[in-house]
Design a protein around this motif. Structure first.
Motif, PDB file in Angstrom:
ATOM      1  N   MET A   1      35.647  48.250  46.644  1.00 55.57           N
ATOM      2  CA  MET A   1      36.298  47.187  47.416  1.00 55.57           C
ATOM      3  C   MET A   1      36.232  45.881  46.634  1.00 55.57           C
ATOM      4  O   MET A   1      35.217  45.577  46.007  1.00 55.57           O
ATOM      5  CB  MET A   1      35.625  47.023  48.778  1.00 55.57           C
ATOM      6  CG  MET A   1      36.330  46.047  49.707  1.00 55.57           C
ATOM      7  SD  MET A   1      35.586  45.957  51.345  1.00 55.57           S
ATOM      8  CE  MET A   1      34.084  45.062  50.965  1.00 55.57           C
ATOM      9  N   LEU A   2      37.299  45.121  46.676  1.00 57.51           N
ATOM     10  CA  LEU A   2      37.345  43.843  45.992  1.00 57.51           C
ATOM     11  C   LEU A   2      36.468  42.814  46.706  1.00 57.51           C
ATOM     12  O   LEU A   2      36.192  42.930  47.900  1.00 57.51           O
ATOM     13  CB  LEU A   2      38.785  43.333  45.910  1.00 57.51           C
ATOM     14  CG  LEU A   2      39.800  44.221  45.196  1.00 57.51           C
ATOM     15  CD1 LEU A   2      41.168  43.563  45.211  1.00 57.51           C
ATOM     16  CD2 LEU A   2      39.358  44.508  43.766  1.00 57.51           C
ATOM     17  N   ASP A   3      36.070  41.795  45.952  1.00 60.98           N
ATOM     18  CA  ASP A   3      35.278  40.709  46.513  1.00 60.98           C
ATOM     19  C   ASP A   3      36.179  39.889  47.437  1.00 60.98           C
ATOM     20  O   ASP A   3      37.019  39.110  46.990  1.00 60.98           O
ATOM     21  CB  ASP A   3      34.730  39.842  45.379  1.00 60.98           C
ATOM     22  CG  ASP A   3      33.772  38.767  45.876  1.00 60.98           C
ATOM     23  OD1 ASP A   3      33.878  38.363  47.044  1.00 60.98           O
ATOM     24  OD2 ASP A   3      32.937  38.321  45.076  1.00 60.98           O
ATOM     25  N   ARG A   4      36.005  40.081  48.750  1.00 61.63           N
ATOM     26  CA  ARG A   4      36.886  39.437  49.729  1.00 61.63           C
ATOM     27  C   ARG A   4      36.783  37.922  49.673  1.00 61.63           C
ATOM     28  O   ARG A   4      37.790  37.209  49.812  1.00 61.63           O
ATOM     29  CB  ARG A   4      36.526  39.958  51.125  1.00 61.63           C
ATOM     30  CG  ARG A   4      37.593  39.712  52.199  1.00 61.63           C
ATOM     31  CD  ARG A   4      38.885  40.463  51.946  1.00 61.63           C
ATOM     32  NE  ARG A   4      38.687  41.852  51.578  1.00 61.63           N
ATOM     33  CZ  ARG A   4      38.290  42.837  52.401  1.00 61.63           C
ATOM     34  NH1 ARG A   4      38.002  42.571  53.655  1.00 61.63           N
ATOM     35  NH2 ARG A   4      38.212  44.070  51.967  1.00 61.63           N
ATOM     36  N   LYS A   5      35.574  37.408  49.435  1.00 62.45           N
ATOM     37  CA  LYS A   5      35.413  35.957  49.349  1.00 62.45           C
ATOM     38  C   LYS A   5      36.186  35.401  48.161  1.00 62.45           C
ATOM     39  O   LYS A   5      36.748  34.307  48.239  1.00 62.45           O
ATOM     40  CB  LYS A   5      33.926  35.601  49.226  1.00 62.45           C
ATOM     41  CG  LYS A   5      33.123  35.846  50.491  1.00 62.45           C
ATOM     42  CD  LYS A   5      31.684  35.400  50.312  1.00 62.45           C
ATOM     43  CE  LYS A   5      30.886  35.612  51.590  1.00 62.45           C
ATOM     44  NZ  LYS A   5      29.462  35.191  51.433  1.00 62.45           N
ATOM     45  N   GLU A   6      36.221  36.170  47.072  1.00 61.43           N
ATOM     46  CA  GLU A   6      36.948  35.716  45.893  1.00 61.43           C
ATOM     47  C   GLU A   6      38.450  35.715  46.160  1.00 61.43           C
ATOM     48  O   GLU A   6      39.177  34.820  45.725  1.00 61.43           O
ATOM     49  CB  GLU A   6      36.604  36.613  44.704  1.00 61.43           C
ATOM     50  CG  GLU A   6      37.099  36.101  43.369  1.00 61.43           C
ATOM     51  CD  GLU A   6      36.380  34.866  42.887  1.00 61.43           C
ATOM     52  OE1 GLU A   6      36.737  34.376  41.804  1.00 61.43           O
ATOM     53  OE2 GLU A   6      35.467  34.350  43.581  1.00 61.43           O
ATOM     54  N   VAL A   7      38.937  36.727  46.889  1.00 58.94           N
ATOM     55  CA  VAL A   7      40.355  36.770  47.267  1.00 58.94           C
ATOM     56  C   VAL A   7      40.711  35.533  48.089  1.00 58.94           C
ATOM     57  O   VAL A   7      41.727  34.869  47.832  1.00 58.94           O
ATOM     58  CB  VAL A   7      40.670  38.049  48.063  1.00 58.94           C
ATOM     59  CG1 VAL A   7      42.097  37.994  48.621  1.00 58.94           C
ATOM     60  CG2 VAL A   7      40.500  39.287  47.183  1.00 58.94           C
ATOM     61  N   LEU A   8      39.875  35.211  49.073  1.00 62.13           N
ATOM     62  CA  LEU A   8      40.142  34.049  49.918  1.00 62.13           C
ATOM     63  C   LEU A   8      40.042  32.751  49.119  1.00 62.13           C
ATOM     64  O   LEU A   8      40.768  31.791  49.393  1.00 62.13           O
ATOM     65  CB  LEU A   8      39.165  34.034  51.099  1.00 62.13           C
ATOM     66  CG  LEU A   8      39.318  35.194  52.093  1.00 62.13           C
ATOM     67  CD1 LEU A   8      38.230  35.131  53.162  1.00 62.13           C
ATOM     68  CD2 LEU A   8      40.698  35.179  52.749  1.00 62.13           C
ATOM     69  N   ARG A   9      39.158  32.737  48.119  1.00 56.32           N
ATOM     70  CA  ARG A   9      39.063  31.540  47.264  1.00 56.32           C
ATOM     71  C   ARG A   9      40.360  31.327  46.504  1.00 56.32           C
ATOM     72  O   ARG A   9      40.845  30.197  46.374  1.00 56.32           O
ATOM     73  CB  ARG A   9      37.890  31.679  46.295  1.00 56.32           C
ATOM     74  CG  ARG A   9      37.636  30.435  45.451  1.00 56.32           C
ATOM     75  CD  ARG A   9      36.477  30.639  44.504  1.00 56.32           C
ATOM     76  NE  ARG A   9      36.834  31.499  43.394  1.00 56.32           N
ATOM     77  CZ  ARG A   9      37.427  31.076  42.269  1.00 56.32           C
ATOM     78  NH1 ARG A   9      37.744  29.791  42.135  1.00 56.32           N
ATOM     79  NH2 ARG A   9      37.710  31.904  41.303  1.00 56.32           N
ATOM     80  N   TYR A  10      40.949  32.408  45.978  1.00 57.44           N
ATOM     81  CA  TYR A  10      42.239  32.305  45.291  1.00 57.44           C
ATOM     82  C   TYR A  10      43.314  31.775  46.233  1.00 57.44           C
ATOM     83  O   TYR A  10      44.257  31.106  45.802  1.00 57.44           O
ATOM     84  CB  TYR A  10      42.667  33.668  44.753  1.00 57.44           C
ATOM     85  CG  TYR A  10      42.208  33.962  43.349  1.00 57.44           C
ATOM     86  CD1 TYR A  10      43.033  33.726  42.249  1.00 57.44           C
ATOM     87  CD2 TYR A  10      40.940  34.484  43.108  1.00 57.44           C
ATOM     88  CE1 TYR A  10      42.612  33.997  40.967  1.00 57.44           C
ATOM     89  CE2 TYR A  10      40.509  34.753  41.827  1.00 57.44           C
ATOM     90  CZ  TYR A  10      41.354  34.506  40.755  1.00 57.44           C
ATOM     91  OH  TYR A  10      40.931  34.765  39.473  1.00 57.44           O
ATOM     92  N   LEU A  11      43.181  32.071  47.521  1.00 57.60           N
ATOM     93  CA  LEU A  11      44.160  31.617  48.516  1.00 57.60           C
ATOM     94  C   LEU A  11      43.860  30.202  49.011  1.00 57.60           C
ATOM     95  O   LEU A  11      44.597  29.671  49.840  1.00 57.60           O
ATOM     96  CB  LEU A  11      44.184  32.582  49.708  1.00 57.60           C
ATOM     97  CG  LEU A  11      44.784  33.960  49.419  1.00 57.60           C
ATOM     98  CD1 LEU A  11      44.455  34.926  50.548  1.00 57.60           C
ATOM     99  CD2 LEU A  11      46.289  33.860  49.218  1.00 57.60           C
ATOM    100  N   GLY A  12      42.794  29.606  48.515  1.00 58.45           N
ATOM    101  CA  GLY A  12      42.444  28.254  48.925  1.00 58.45           C
ATOM    102  C   GLY A  12      41.824  28.192  50.300  1.00 58.45           C
ATOM    103  O   GLY A  12      41.797  27.122  50.916  1.00 58.45           O
TER     104      GLY A  12
END
Length: 209
Positions: free
Chosen positions: A1-12
């Motif tokens: 599973m991808l790092d969900r927090k990192e995904v949300l960080r990319y989304l600002g």
């Protein structure tokens, strides 16, 4: 599973957002299904002089790159792509589900970094067996290391032939989720590491998150 927090960080997104998190779960599944990661690398000798890194007959002029590779006599040249499936997925979503596009982009970006990190771990193990230390990745576009240097990577690694990535006239790569990087090999360890960004004084370091 991808790092969900990192995904949300990319989304600002800096706070909890149930809708974005649900979209990220769906986007992750689609990205992992569409991706076909492949890479190519080569180990080669270098010579650093002032603001220039010499690789064979090629002179890469960049003060920041030279500083990053100071003390290195060899490097790994690396190219990685998630493949054309990601581009097709994003194009379909632009028509069928536009709000999902930035979430797909974020998930694909995080997956690209995950794949690059896994390759870096493997190269680090190879370096360790030779008694060497591996520097973090440094890519065209970081600091004063111009995007025009992409051409050097494409020629040196035969990227188009070997992993099917193309370079545009403006030095962008197709498929879009592709990266090139140089990783220095040193006889001594370095204090510059992505995991120590919060304690580092170099605010302009490209590895800072």
């Amino acid at each position: 599973m991808l790092d969900r927090k990192e995904v949300l960080r990319y989304l600002g997104c800096r706070t909890e957002n149930a809708l974005l998190e649900r979209m990220a779960v769906q986007a992750e599944k689609l990205v992992l299904q569409a991706a076909a990661p492949v890479h190519v690398f080569r180990r080669t000798a270098i010579r650093v002089e002032d603001d220039t890194t010499h690789v064979g007959t090629t002179a890469l002029v960049s003060r920041d790159l030279a500083a990053h590779l100071n003390g290195c006599r060899e490097v790994y040249l690396l190219a990685l792509t998630l493949g054309p499936g990601i581009d097709r997925l994003i194009r379909r979503s632009e028509v069928a589900d536009p709000p999902m596009v930035p979430v797909l982009q974020a998930c694909a970006a995080v997956y690209t970094e995950f794949c690059a990190d896994e390759i870096q771990k493997s190269l680090e193990a190879q370096a360790g067996r030779c008694g060497l230390y591996l520097r973090p990745r440094y890519s065209p576009g970081y600091g004063d290391f111009s995007l025009e240097n992409q051409r050097f990577f494409f020629d040196s690694l035969e990227i188009t032939k070997r992993i099917g990535v193309f370079l545009t006239d403006s030095f962008l790569m197709i498929p879009c989720k592709s990266i090139t990087a140089v990783l220095g090999l040193s006889e001594k360890g370095t204090q510059c590491h992505v995991g120590k960004c919060m304690s580092c004084k170099l605010n302009k370091c490209p590895f800072r998150k």
